[in-house]
Design a protein around this motif. Structure first.
Motif, PDB file in Angstrom:
ATOM      1  N   MET A 185      38.301  43.074  43.529  1.00  0.00           N
ATOM      2  CA  MET A 185      37.615  41.855  43.085  1.00  0.00           C
ATOM      3  C   MET A 185      38.079  41.483  41.672  1.00  0.00           C
ATOM      4  SD  MET A 185      33.542  41.237  42.328  1.00  0.00           S
ATOM      5  CE  MET A 185      32.879  41.264  43.976  1.00  0.00           C
ATOM      6  N   HIS A 186      38.296  40.190  41.463  1.00  0.00           N
ATOM      7  CA  HIS A 186      38.647  39.751  40.113  1.00  0.00           C
ATOM      8  C   HIS A 186      37.386  39.742  39.245  1.00  0.00           C
ATOM      9  CE1 HIS A 186      40.048  37.159  36.807  1.00  0.00           C
ATOM     10  NE2 HIS A 186      41.233  37.643  37.119  1.00  0.00           N
ATOM     11  N   VAL A 187      37.561  40.008  37.971  1.00  0.00           N
ATOM     12  CA  VAL A 187      36.411  40.071  37.057  1.00  0.00           C
ATOM     13  C   VAL A 187      35.617  38.759  37.060  1.00  0.00           C
ATOM     14  CG1 VAL A 187      37.835  39.429  35.050  1.00  0.00           C
ATOM     15  CG2 VAL A 187      35.701  40.706  34.710  1.00  0.00           C
ATOM     16  N   LEU A 188      36.303  37.643  37.282  1.00  0.00           N
ATOM     17  CA  LEU A 188      35.606  36.353  37.275  1.00  0.00           C
ATOM     18  C   LEU A 188      34.878  36.086  38.598  1.00  0.00           C
ATOM     19  CD1 LEU A 188      38.062  34.056  35.286  1.00  0.00           C
ATOM     20  CD2 LEU A 188      35.983  35.177  34.480  1.00  0.00           C
ATOM     21  N   ASP A 189      35.002  37.003  39.552  1.00  0.00           N
ATOM     22  CA  ASP A 189      34.238  36.865  40.792  1.00  0.00           C
ATOM     23  C   ASP A 189      32.961  37.703  40.787  1.00  0.00           C
ATOM     24  OD1 ASP A 189      36.009  35.054  41.935  1.00  0.00           O
ATOM     25  OD2 ASP A 189      37.318  36.657  42.672  1.00  0.00           O
ATOM     26  N   LEU A 190      32.724  38.436  39.699  1.00  0.00           N
ATOM     27  CA  LEU A 190      31.476  39.200  39.591  1.00  0.00           C
ATOM     28  C   LEU A 190      30.288  38.248  39.554  1.00  0.00           C
ATOM     29  CD1 LEU A 190      32.493  41.746  36.808  1.00  0.00           C
ATOM     30  CD2 LEU A 190      31.821  42.357  39.147  1.00  0.00           C
ATOM     31  N   ASP A 191      29.164  38.671  40.155  1.00  0.00           N
ATOM     32  CA  ASP A 191      27.944  37.895  39.972  1.00  0.00           C
ATOM     33  C   ASP A 191      27.541  38.041  38.501  1.00  0.00           C
ATOM     34  OD1 ASP A 191      25.845  36.224  40.627  1.00  0.00           O
ATOM     35  OD2 ASP A 191      24.573  37.831  41.391  1.00  0.00           O
ATOM     36  N   THR A 192      26.964  36.995  37.950  1.00  0.00           N
ATOM     37  CA  THR A 192      26.743  36.952  36.501  1.00  0.00           C
ATOM     38  C   THR A 192      25.269  36.835  36.163  1.00  0.00           C
ATOM     39  OG1 THR A 192      26.868  34.544  36.415  1.00  0.00           O
ATOM     40  CG2 THR A 192      28.946  35.757  36.182  1.00  0.00           C
ATOM     41  N   PRO A 193      24.900  37.216  34.908  1.00  0.00           N
ATOM     42  CA  PRO A 193      25.760  37.822  33.892  1.00  0.00           C
ATOM     43  C   PRO A 193      26.061  39.284  34.209  1.00  0.00           C
ATOM     44  CG  PRO A 193      23.521  37.631  33.059  1.00  0.00           C
ATOM     45  CD  PRO A 193      23.535  36.961  34.394  1.00  0.00           C
ATOM     46  N   ALA A 194      27.233  39.707  33.790  1.00  0.00           N
ATOM     47  CA  ALA A 194      27.671  41.092  33.986  1.00  0.00           C
ATOM     48  C   ALA A 194      28.536  41.455  32.776  1.00  0.00           C
ATOM     49  CB  ALA A 194      28.480  41.212  35.272  1.00  0.00           C
ATOM     50  N   ILE A 195      28.762  42.743  32.588  1.00  0.00           N
ATOM     51  CA  ILE A 195      29.680  43.143  31.523  1.00  0.00           C
ATOM     52  C   ILE A 195      30.852  43.901  32.114  1.00  0.00           C
ATOM     53  CG2 ILE A 195      28.155  43.050  29.519  1.00  0.00           C
ATOM     54  CD1 ILE A 195      27.627  46.014  29.807  1.00  0.00           C
ATOM     55  N   ALA A 196      32.012  43.645  31.516  1.00  0.00           N
ATOM     56  CA  ALA A 196      33.251  44.239  32.006  1.00  0.00           C
ATOM     57  C   ALA A 196      34.033  44.795  30.827  1.00  0.00           C
ATOM     58  CB  ALA A 196      34.084  43.187  32.740  1.00  0.00           C
ATOM     59  N   VAL A 197      34.664  45.932  31.051  1.00  0.00           N
ATOM     60  CA  VAL A 197      35.481  46.569  30.018  1.00  0.00           C
ATOM     61  C   VAL A 197      36.923  46.647  30.510  1.00  0.00           C
ATOM     62  CG1 VAL A 197      35.986  48.778  28.914  1.00  0.00           C
ATOM     63  CG2 VAL A 197      33.664  47.887  28.895  1.00  0.00           C
ATOM     64  N   ASP A 198      37.821  46.093  29.729  1.00  0.00           N
ATOM     65  CA  ASP A 198      39.256  46.169  30.013  1.00  0.00           C
ATOM     66  C   ASP A 198      39.719  47.577  29.642  1.00  0.00           C
ATOM     67  OD1 ASP A 198      42.110  46.129  29.395  1.00  0.00           O
ATOM     68  OD2 ASP A 198      41.995  43.959  29.659  1.00  0.00           O
ATOM     69  N   ARG A 199      40.060  48.375  30.673  1.00  0.00           N
ATOM     70  CA  ARG A 199      40.354  49.788  30.441  1.00  0.00           C
ATOM     71  C   ARG A 199      41.576  49.977  29.552  1.00  0.00           C
ATOM     72  NH1 ARG A 199      39.791  53.791  35.504  1.00  0.00           N
ATOM     73  NH2 ARG A 199      41.763  52.919  36.152  1.00  0.00           N
ATOM     74  N   THR A 200      42.574  49.128  29.706  1.00  0.00           N
ATOM     75  CA  THR A 200      43.777  49.259  28.881  1.00  0.00           C
ATOM     76  C   THR A 200      43.443  49.059  27.399  1.00  0.00           C
ATOM     77  OG1 THR A 200      45.042  48.368  30.736  1.00  0.00           O
ATOM     78  CG2 THR A 200      46.137  48.411  28.591  1.00  0.00           C
ATOM     79  N   LYS A 201      42.632  48.038  27.111  1.00  0.00           N
ATOM     80  CA  LYS A 201      42.254  47.804  25.706  1.00  0.00           C
ATOM     81  C   LYS A 201      41.410  48.962  25.173  1.00  0.00           C
ATOM     82  CE  LYS A 201      42.589  42.813  25.972  1.00  0.00           C
ATOM     83  NZ  LYS A 201      42.139  41.510  25.531  1.00  0.00           N
ATOM     84  N   MET A 202      40.478  49.438  26.000  1.00  0.00           N
ATOM     85  CA  MET A 202      39.636  50.551  25.565  1.00  0.00           C
ATOM     86  C   MET A 202      40.478  51.787  25.266  1.00  0.00           C
ATOM     87  SD  MET A 202      36.581  52.501  27.649  1.00  0.00           S
ATOM     88  CE  MET A 202      37.697  53.319  28.806  1.00  0.00           C
ATOM     89  N   MET A 203      41.417  52.109  26.158  1.00  0.00           N
ATOM     90  CA  MET A 203      42.249  53.296  25.939  1.00  0.00           C
ATOM     91  C   MET A 203      43.104  53.130  24.685  1.00  0.00           C
ATOM     92  SD  MET A 203      41.365  55.518  28.138  1.00  0.00           S
ATOM     93  CE  MET A 203      42.581  56.734  27.623  1.00  0.00           C
ATOM     94  N   SER A 204      43.571  51.918  24.467  1.00  0.00           N
ATOM     95  CA  SER A 204      44.379  51.665  23.277  1.00  0.00           C
ATOM     96  C   SER A 204      43.531  51.856  22.011  1.00  0.00           C
ATOM     97  CB  SER A 204      44.944  50.246  23.368  1.00  0.00           C
ATOM     98  OG  SER A 204      45.452  49.853  22.129  1.00  0.00           O
ATOM     99  N   ASN A 205      42.291  51.352  22.029  1.00  0.00           N
ATOM    100  CA  ASN A 205      41.397  51.547  20.880  1.00  0.00           C
ATOM    101  C   ASN A 205      41.143  53.034  20.632  1.00  0.00           C
ATOM    102  OD1 ASN A 205      41.142  48.763  20.641  1.00  0.00           O
ATOM    103  ND2 ASN A 205      39.193  48.660  21.738  1.00  0.00           N
ATOM    104  N   LEU A 206      40.940  53.778  21.719  1.00  0.00           N
ATOM    105  CA  LEU A 206      40.642  55.212  21.589  1.00  0.00           C
ATOM    106  C   LEU A 206      41.840  55.986  21.071  1.00  0.00           C
ATOM    107  CD1 LEU A 206      38.645  55.868  24.908  1.00  0.00           C
ATOM    108  CD2 LEU A 206      37.742  56.001  22.584  1.00  0.00           C
ATOM    109  N   THR A 207      43.004  55.767  21.681  1.00  0.00           N
ATOM    110  CA  THR A 207      44.164  56.582  21.298  1.00  0.00           C
ATOM    111  C   THR A 207      44.611  56.257  19.867  1.00  0.00           C
ATOM    112  OG1 THR A 207      45.605  55.001  22.425  1.00  0.00           O
ATOM    113  CG2 THR A 207      44.988  56.963  23.644  1.00  0.00           C
TER     114      THR A 207
END
Lengths: 352, 352
Positions: A1-23
């Protein structure tokens, strides 16, 4: 499912960005030789706390006992609670927690120390206690290194307590003043025969300037994992680094220049953080979320050339991400815009 | 157990004050011959919704479908959802809900009406739809009685929809302007053969002035059940009428003029409501809660002759009580300061 197909409101975390912030953060900490003890308040999710430990964190920080209990249940074994724990209900729970994982607690008054001392009397398993120091943040904490030493002596005199050092929630943008305070405390403690094993410094905004806080042995950033609009305003990365977004639907277009989102203060949280508007709408950067009611985000579109239609999904970077995590029961993980998993925010809403 | 012996932070409702708020409102509504359809967003508790119906409410109001589902599960049978419901996930749930209880929905655009019409096509069980009118509140809603009539015709033309009337979330302090708008809409609708069965007006602040909104057939106050500091500032009762308090502990007294409570924005919510400070501390009325962090309420005691000690419990009247209800999983009921029961906030955090 695309993130914009989630029922709203919802929260989504971009895993690539999160991993980049962590590393990036772990590499920086390694580079300056300081331990990381991430504050889990930002995500409140055991799986992400375990990920932080796998990446090299020395342990975790929980502001509330209830959060620490959830994290211990999930296998986290080294937990700092930088908060005065007061009253028999909390001391009972602390006693139980300290029997199953390594807990470090804190105090900024004789009253709090006395509470710990009455419950922890066994020199065979002493409770490590840090002293909170007000290095200019104006929240809790002893007001001077001399006051720190007085309280350290009380902790040291209690058979079941172990004086382990100090911590501070520092004022933003004053790393030199924080370092001066901590260095003075450290020297005084050493001269007095009560050396500081742990000197714990906090906060994401100044994290990439923490090399100037040379007295610190560890750092407790929280927001760095997701980042948010407030962190960006403080100079901690860019909007592109913000991993968590609130997905919302345009539910009304009452006038040519007004849109209404189904994300209000129950989704975006009312913390203004001295920023213009209540969040950044990624696809409509000129739009301003002027007002939040509980279920309505009212948007001024007057600066927008292109305007959203009713039913359209938008993604909003919140002003303050930690308080947003506290409003949702689960977060969706995404990669390249596709939902790849869902995590329960297991420590959400734990106030005690 | 005394309310001040609760582990903190916690929320407590004085049942006598709550009952007084409820009976006063129902008596007033009866007196002016207008129906009450209380908004459950303030308490989010099925037991209290049932109590409101037992006291004579014509039904209830839920802002979100998820809240309506919880209330239907608990036996509430007549539910207005004054919110544009958009997207297939919500329309599926609405369809299921409308098969088991009486639901009235709303729309302020042709797009929202079209969504309902595609899902509800059976003239044998038509879906009642109200049109939201922007009478000056500046949130959602059609902008004029003429626009209302245009949309009413679209609803009337859909076989499975039933044009039931209008509703408004009115601007505060402008009852005359609201009445003028609604009276004009009412006359236009009648002239056009689409009379308004329901004219629903909202808001607690002006509730005791609603006799001036003579066109309204029902009123949807929410906060009146508990009241809060914001309502008092609007002239709706006094601080003595506020039934819900946040019970907190003084966890730190870092300086002579500063106290720190264990109730921060996660307990008191960050809505400032243009009021000085983040809540009213009942036993220390001169104290000002100047700053909220998530788990810390920072209090300026400089105006207080008498000052609280570390470990002391205090009760705080929040600025905005509805958002506080959304932060706790349960509320304690008290009588004469004694806890007499605990209710689960079953519709807390339901965002969709």
């Amino acid at each position: 499912m695309h993130v914009l197909d989630l029922d709203t409101p919802a929260i989504a975390v971009d895993r690539t960005k999160m991993m980049s912030n962590l590393t990036r953060a772990h590499a920086f900490a390694d580079g300056i030789g300081v331990a990381l003890r991430p504050h889990i308040k930002t995500h409140k999710i055991p799986e992400l706390a375990r990920l932080q430990v796998e990446l090299g964190a020395a342990g975790i920080t929980c502001q509330k006992l209830g959060e620490a209990e959830v994290m211990a249940d999930a296998g986290l074994t080294d937990i700092l609670i930088p908060y005065n724990l007061i009253g028999s209900a909390k001391l009972d729970r602390l006693d139980a927690l300290a029997r199953r994982v390594d807990v470090i607690v804190s105090a900024d008054s004789a009253e709090t120390v006395q509470g710990y001392a009455t419950r922890f009397g066994d020199p065979g398993r002493p409770l490590p206690v840090l002293i909170e120091c007000d290095t200019g943040g104006g929240r809790c904490g002893v007001q001077s290194p001399a006051a720190m030493l007085d309280l350290a002596r009380k902790i040291d005199a209690a058979p079941g307590l172990d004086f382990a050092g100090v911590f501070t929630y520092p004022p933003r943008g004053r790393v030199d003043a924080v370092e001066a305070w901590l260095a003075q405390a450290r020297a005084l403690a050493e001269r007095s025969g009560l050396p500081l094993r742990i000197v714990s410094n906090g906060g994401s905004p100044d994290f990439y300037r923490v090399d100037k806080v040379r007295s610190a042995t560890e750092h407790r950033p929280g927001t760095y994992i997701y980042s948010d609009r407030m962190q960006v305003s403080f100079g901690h990365g860019t909007l592109e680094d913000c991993a968590l977004t609130v997905v919302a639907t345009v539910v009304s277009r009452p006038t040519a220049e007004r849109a209404v989102l189904d994300a209000g203060s129950k989704a975006l949280a009312a913390d203004t953080c001295a920023l213009p508007g209540h969040g950044h709408i990624i696809d409509y950067p000129e739009a301003v979320i002027t007002t939040l009611n509980e279920e309505h985000g009212i948007v001024d579109l007057s600066g927008c050339a292109h305007k959203p239609r009713i039913g359209e999904r938008v993604r909003v970077i919140p002003n303050h991400v930690c308080v947003v995590s506290n409003l949702f029961d689960e977060v969706h993980l995404t990669e390249d815009g596709q939902v790849v998993g869902t995590l329960k925010i297991a420590a959400r809403g734990l106030l005690r």
